[in-house]
Design an enzyme around this catalytic site. Sequence first.
Site, PDB file in Angstrom:
ATOM      1  N   LYS A  53       0.820  -1.174  -0.083  1.00  0.00           N
ATOM      2  CA  LYS A  53      -0.084  -0.051   0.210  1.00  0.00           C
ATOM      3  C   LYS A  53       0.682   1.341   0.000  1.00  0.00           C
ATOM      4  O   LYS A  53       0.524   2.254  -0.737  1.00  0.00           O
ATOM      5  CB  LYS A  53      -1.032  -0.115   1.236  1.00  0.00           C
ATOM      6  CG  LYS A  53      -1.887  -1.039   1.033  1.00  0.00           C
ATOM      7  CD  LYS A  53      -2.812  -1.361   2.166  1.00  0.00           C
ATOM      8  CE  LYS A  53      -3.963  -2.438   2.126  1.00  0.00           C
ATOM      9  NZ  LYS A  53      -4.774  -2.832   3.363  1.00  0.00           N
ATOM     10  N   GLN A  97      -4.531  -1.378   9.815  1.00  0.00           N
ATOM     11  CA  GLN A  97      -4.366  -2.710   9.144  1.00  0.00           C
ATOM     12  C   GLN A  97      -5.200  -3.681  10.100  1.00  0.00           C
ATOM     13  O   GLN A  97      -4.726  -3.938  11.035  1.00  0.00           O
ATOM     14  CB  GLN A  97      -2.992  -3.046   8.942  1.00  0.00           C
ATOM     15  CG  GLN A  97      -2.831  -4.508   7.903  1.00  0.00           C
ATOM     16  CD  GLN A  97      -3.563  -4.340   6.684  1.00  0.00           C
ATOM     17  OE1 GLN A  97      -3.390  -3.448   5.814  1.00  0.00           O
ATOM     18  NE2 GLN A  97      -4.272  -5.614   6.199  1.00  0.00           N
ATOM     19  N   ASP A 120     -10.580   3.203   3.858  1.00  0.00           N
ATOM     20  CA  ASP A 120     -11.078   1.943   3.959  1.00  0.00           C
ATOM     21  C   ASP A 120     -12.622   1.511   3.619  1.00  0.00           C
ATOM     22  O   ASP A 120     -13.137   0.544   3.277  1.00  0.00           O
ATOM     23  CB  ASP A 120     -10.572   1.199   4.955  1.00  0.00           C
ATOM     24  CG  ASP A 120      -9.318   0.077   4.774  1.00  0.00           C
ATOM     25  OD1 ASP A 120      -9.231  -0.158   3.535  1.00  0.00           O
ATOM     26  OD2 ASP A 120      -8.810  -0.291   5.701  1.00  0.00           O
TER      27      ASP A 120
END
Length: 288
Positions: A53, A97, A120
Amino acid sequence: MTAQLIDGNALSKQLRAQVATDTAQLKAQGLTPGLAVVLVGDNQASQVYVRNKVKACEDAGLHSVLEKYDATMTEAQLLARVAALNNDDSIHGILVQLPLPAHIDAHKVIEAISPAKDVDGFHIASAGALMTGMPGFWPCTPYGCMKMLESIGYNLKGKHAVVIGRSNIVGKPMALMLLQQNATVTICHSATPDLKAMTLQADVIVAAVGKRNVLTADMVKPGAVVLDVGMNRNDEGKLCGDVDFEGVKEVAGHITPVPGGVGPMTITMLLVNTLESAQRALSESQRA
Ligand code: NAP
């Protein structure tokens, strides 16, 4: 019949080039889009995901910060970091995460992220925005699937879409996005008694289960579009999806491979969301 491949790598390359161009334009206006990626603990798969990422951000010219913490970090400490990032004007997207260590309540942490920076799309406010058709960030994986359908010029209106899987991060938002584009949507899950009876009716099938060969050729209507979200390992240890690719590609009209399908699109949509967040921040500051 041999299905046409929907190439996630090629589409990602195209979309990331556009992100890079738009990022350069924002920079020229004095704003660099920034993503903060927070990793707690030493989960091997997570380490690879966050590295990818951050690298994707750098390649597209975005500013990215990787914050790595020991598994002993407390929930209060993590919440404090999230609060600080919420208030950091150089950061437009915050990604914590998952999974988090067991002593940290992941739900509480996600809810602590400002919805304006929830790139997200996991915050309840983002889920509510998607459900009600309001502006908000869409979860990256199903958003990537929608882009793949768009890339083949697929018109969902009046089509029957079957989503296999009902998780909050893939299956449910996927179903809502398809519904928003006027598909008739069926959601299947582990308690669906006859999956094949459902998938045989589908013009579009999205498999998001996490089990190999959930979808085989005999379950697919000729010409259907098949999107494979699953990430599994086969007997040789190689990455594979939920779909029996070799069999289904002989029946489907379009199909995504694994690897090289939905996977790269997920990171691409994270960049798209972060860029959009920065663009919104710039518009707001210009209005103020
Ligand atoms: P998840 O939370 O485990 O959800 C799996 C879903 O599949 C559940 O809704 C479950 O039903 C359903 N299911 C299980 N067995 C089934 C069966 N035999 N028939 C029909 N439905 C069944 O998984 P997830 O997070 O949504 O992820 C799904 C897969 O996508 C995983 O392989 C994951 O690694 C992959 N993934 C890939 C990406 C990417 O970037 N490519 C991103 C995210 C996830 P119940 O609800 O009834 O348990």
